[in-house]
Design a protein around this motif. Structure first.
Motif, PDB file in Angstrom:
ATOM      1  N   CYS A  97      31.273  -7.430  65.233  1.00  0.00           N
ATOM      2  CA  CYS A  97      31.204  -6.259  64.338  1.00  0.00           C
ATOM      3  C   CYS A  97      30.563  -6.635  63.003  1.00  0.00           C
ATOM      4  N   VAL A  98      30.870  -7.827  62.511  1.00  0.00           N
ATOM      5  CA  VAL A  98      30.247  -8.288  61.265  1.00  0.00           C
ATOM      6  C   VAL A  98      28.733  -8.395  61.460  1.00  0.00           C
ATOM      7  N   ASN A  99      28.304  -8.887  62.619  1.00  0.00           N
ATOM      8  CA  ASN A  99      26.863  -8.941  62.914  1.00  0.00           C
ATOM      9  C   ASN A  99      26.260  -7.537  62.947  1.00  0.00           C
ATOM     10  N   ALA A 100      26.965  -6.598  63.559  1.00  0.00           N
ATOM     11  CA  ALA A 100      26.466  -5.223  63.625  1.00  0.00           C
ATOM     12  C   ALA A 100      26.365  -4.618  62.218  1.00  0.00           C
ATOM     13  N   ILE A 101      27.367  -4.851  61.410  1.00  0.00           N
ATOM     14  CA  ILE A 101      27.344  -4.344  60.031  1.00  0.00           C
ATOM     15  C   ILE A 101      26.209  -5.002  59.259  1.00  0.00           C
ATOM     16  N   THR A 102      26.000  -6.302  59.476  1.00  0.00           N
ATOM     17  CA  THR A 102      24.898  -7.007  58.813  1.00  0.00           C
ATOM     18  C   THR A 102      23.560  -6.364  59.170  1.00  0.00           C
ATOM     19  N   ALA A 103      23.354  -6.080  60.443  1.00  0.00           N
ATOM     20  CA  ALA A 103      22.102  -5.435  60.877  1.00  0.00           C
ATOM     21  C   ALA A 103      21.943  -4.084  60.173  1.00  0.00           C
ATOM     22  N   PHE A 104      23.005  -3.319  60.117  1.00  0.00           N
ATOM     23  CA  PHE A 104      22.972  -2.011  59.469  1.00  0.00           C
ATOM     24  C   PHE A 104      22.658  -2.157  57.977  1.00  0.00           C
ATOM     25  N   VAL A 105      23.290  -3.119  57.320  1.00  0.00           N
ATOM     26  CA  VAL A 105      23.064  -3.354  55.885  1.00  0.00           C
ATOM     27  C   VAL A 105      21.619  -3.796  55.643  1.00  0.00           C
ATOM     28  N   LEU A 106      21.084  -4.634  56.509  1.00  0.00           N
ATOM     29  CA  LEU A 106      19.687  -5.061  56.360  1.00  0.00           C
ATOM     30  C   LEU A 106      18.734  -3.864  56.447  1.00  0.00           C
ATOM     31  N   VAL A 107      18.992  -2.974  57.377  1.00  0.00           N
ATOM     32  CA  VAL A 107      18.145  -1.784  57.510  1.00  0.00           C
ATOM     33  C   VAL A 107      18.296  -0.899  56.266  1.00  0.00           C
ATOM     34  N   LEU A 108      19.530  -0.725  55.790  1.00  0.00           N
ATOM     35  CA  LEU A 108      19.743   0.068  54.568  1.00  0.00           C
ATOM     36  C   LEU A 108      19.023  -0.555  53.373  1.00  0.00           C
ATOM     37  N   ALA A 109      19.064  -1.885  53.280  1.00  0.00           N
ATOM     38  CA  ALA A 109      18.386  -2.581  52.173  1.00  0.00           C
ATOM     39  C   ALA A 109      16.875  -2.387  52.266  1.00  0.00           C
ATOM     40  N   GLU A 168      19.174  -4.975  45.972  1.00  0.00           N
ATOM     41  CA  GLU A 168      19.776  -6.254  45.571  1.00  0.00           C
ATOM     42  C   GLU A 168      21.228  -6.336  46.013  1.00  0.00           C
ATOM     43  N   ARG A 169      21.984  -5.277  45.765  1.00  0.00           N
ATOM     44  CA  ARG A 169      23.409  -5.268  46.148  1.00  0.00           C
ATOM     45  C   ARG A 169      23.579  -5.369  47.659  1.00  0.00           C
ATOM     46  N   LEU A 170      22.769  -4.620  48.383  1.00  0.00           N
ATOM     47  CA  LEU A 170      22.860  -4.653  49.845  1.00  0.00           C
ATOM     48  C   LEU A 170      22.489  -6.023  50.399  1.00  0.00           C
ATOM     49  N   MET A 171      21.466  -6.643  49.838  1.00  0.00           N
ATOM     50  CA  MET A 171      21.062  -7.961  50.316  1.00  0.00           C
ATOM     51  C   MET A 171      22.126  -9.013  49.999  1.00  0.00           C
ATOM     52  N   THR A 172      22.722  -8.917  48.829  1.00  0.00           N
ATOM     53  CA  THR A 172      23.821  -9.835  48.496  1.00  0.00           C
ATOM     54  C   THR A 172      24.975  -9.630  49.469  1.00  0.00           C
ATOM     55  N   PHE A 173      25.269  -8.369  49.785  1.00  0.00           N
ATOM     56  CA  PHE A 173      26.323  -8.059  50.752  1.00  0.00           C
ATOM     57  C   PHE A 173      25.979  -8.623  52.129  1.00  0.00           C
ATOM     58  N   ALA A 174      24.715  -8.534  52.538  1.00  0.00           N
ATOM     59  CA  ALA A 174      24.285  -9.087  53.833  1.00  0.00           C
ATOM     60  C   ALA A 174      24.495 -10.599  53.877  1.00  0.00           C
ATOM     61  N   ILE A 175      24.235 -11.267  52.761  1.00  0.00           N
ATOM     62  CA  ILE A 175      24.463 -12.721  52.705  1.00  0.00           C
ATOM     63  C   ILE A 175      25.957 -13.021  52.803  1.00  0.00           C
ATOM     64  N   VAL A 176      26.769 -12.257  52.090  1.00  0.00           N
ATOM     65  CA  VAL A 176      28.229 -12.439  52.158  1.00  0.00           C
ATOM     66  C   VAL A 176      28.715 -12.224  53.591  1.00  0.00           C
ATOM     67  N   LEU A 177      28.219 -11.182  54.235  1.00  0.00           N
ATOM     68  CA  LEU A 177      28.594 -10.927  55.630  1.00  0.00           C
ATOM     69  C   LEU A 177      28.194 -12.083  56.530  1.00  0.00           C
ATOM     70  N   SER A 178      27.026 -12.645  56.315  1.00  0.00           N
ATOM     71  CA  SER A 178      26.562 -13.766  57.138  1.00  0.00           C
ATOM     72  C   SER A 178      27.425 -15.004  56.937  1.00  0.00           C
ATOM     73  N   VAL A 179      27.836 -15.244  55.710  1.00  0.00           N
ATOM     74  CA  VAL A 179      28.736 -16.369  55.433  1.00  0.00           C
ATOM     75  C   VAL A 179      30.091 -16.113  56.087  1.00  0.00           C
ATOM     76  N   LEU A 180      30.584 -14.882  55.980  1.00  0.00           N
ATOM     77  CA  LEU A 180      31.852 -14.516  56.623  1.00  0.00           C
ATOM     78  C   LEU A 180      31.758 -14.719  58.134  1.00  0.00           C
ATOM     79  N   PHE A 181      30.656 -14.270  58.732  1.00  0.00           N
ATOM     80  CA  PHE A 181      30.438 -14.489  60.156  1.00  0.00           C
ATOM     81  C   PHE A 181      30.512 -15.977  60.482  1.00  0.00           C
ATOM     82  N   LEU A 182      29.791 -16.787  59.717  1.00  0.00           N
ATOM     83  CA  LEU A 182      29.734 -18.220  59.981  1.00  0.00           C
ATOM     84  C   LEU A 182      31.128 -18.847  59.926  1.00  0.00           C
ATOM     85  N   LEU A 183      31.912 -18.478  58.935  1.00  0.00           N
ATOM     86  CA  LEU A 183      33.273 -19.016  58.812  1.00  0.00           C
ATOM     87  C   LEU A 183      34.144 -18.618  59.998  1.00  0.00           C
TER      88      LEU A 183
END
Length: 176
Positions: free
Chosen positions: A50-62, A75-90
């Motif tokens: 789901c985090v990956n799906a949200i990341t994809a959605f956020v990237l498209v919104l950005a 900028e905010r959306l891209m920062t959020f996408a990075i946070v989501l990617s780090v969360l996914f990785l963890l």
């Protein structure tokens, strides 16, 4: 600020980008060999899918935001996408150090499709790390022209990784 000043600012981050681009995949690979005897309170694969799906959605919104010249939102959306990617990785690491890998049980064409998607997902997830970091650095150092150039490569790579992460989960989920 001149473009030369922007390039100079970018250079300050070069070593960190190289270190992270090498260390992250190596750490993930090394952690596959470590097993911790701990049962997680939740089953993480559907959560990080789901985090990956949200990341994809956020990237498209950005992407849409920047096309509409909404730079702050972008900028905010891209920062959020990075946070989501780090969360996914963890979460991905937490799951794989506490659980055995699941074997894909399909066969025939489905098996070939699964492994093609999985392998390209893994390769691209490693390759996208330096692209994301360089793109982000060029943005925060206000090197916008160079940011735009690399973002044209980073965006589709990152979007592919996010979407195929969901596809891999959906294809393997019957075998958990």
């Amino acid at each position: 600020m001149s473009n030369q000043g922007n390039i100079s600012n970018d250079k300050k981050y070069d070593k960190l980008i190289v270190v992270l681009s090498i260390a992250i995949p190596l750490a993930v690979a090394a952690l596959f060999g470590i097993k911790v005897d701990y049962e997680l309170p939740v089953f993480l694969p559907p959560i990080y899918a789901c985090v990956n799906a949200i990341t994809a959605f956020v990237l498209v919104l950005a992407f849409i935001a920047i096309q509409n010249k909404k730079r702050k939102l972008h900028e905010r959306l891209m920062t959020f996408a990075i946070v989501l990617s780090v969360l996914f990785l963890l979460m991905y690491i937490a799951y794989h150090i506490t659980s055995d890998s699941t074997k894909f049980g399909g066969d025939g064409v489905e098996k070939y499709i699964y492994y093609f998607v999985l392998i390209t997902h893994i390769v691209m997830s490693i390759a996208v790390i330096p692209f994301v970091l360089i793109t982000y650095v060029r943005a925060i150092t206000n090197n916008i022209e160079m940011h735009k150039k690399i973002a044209k490569i980073t965006f589709p790579l990152w979007l592919y990784v996010a979407i195929t992460g969901v596809v891999v989960y959906m294809m393997i989920s019957p075998y958990y």
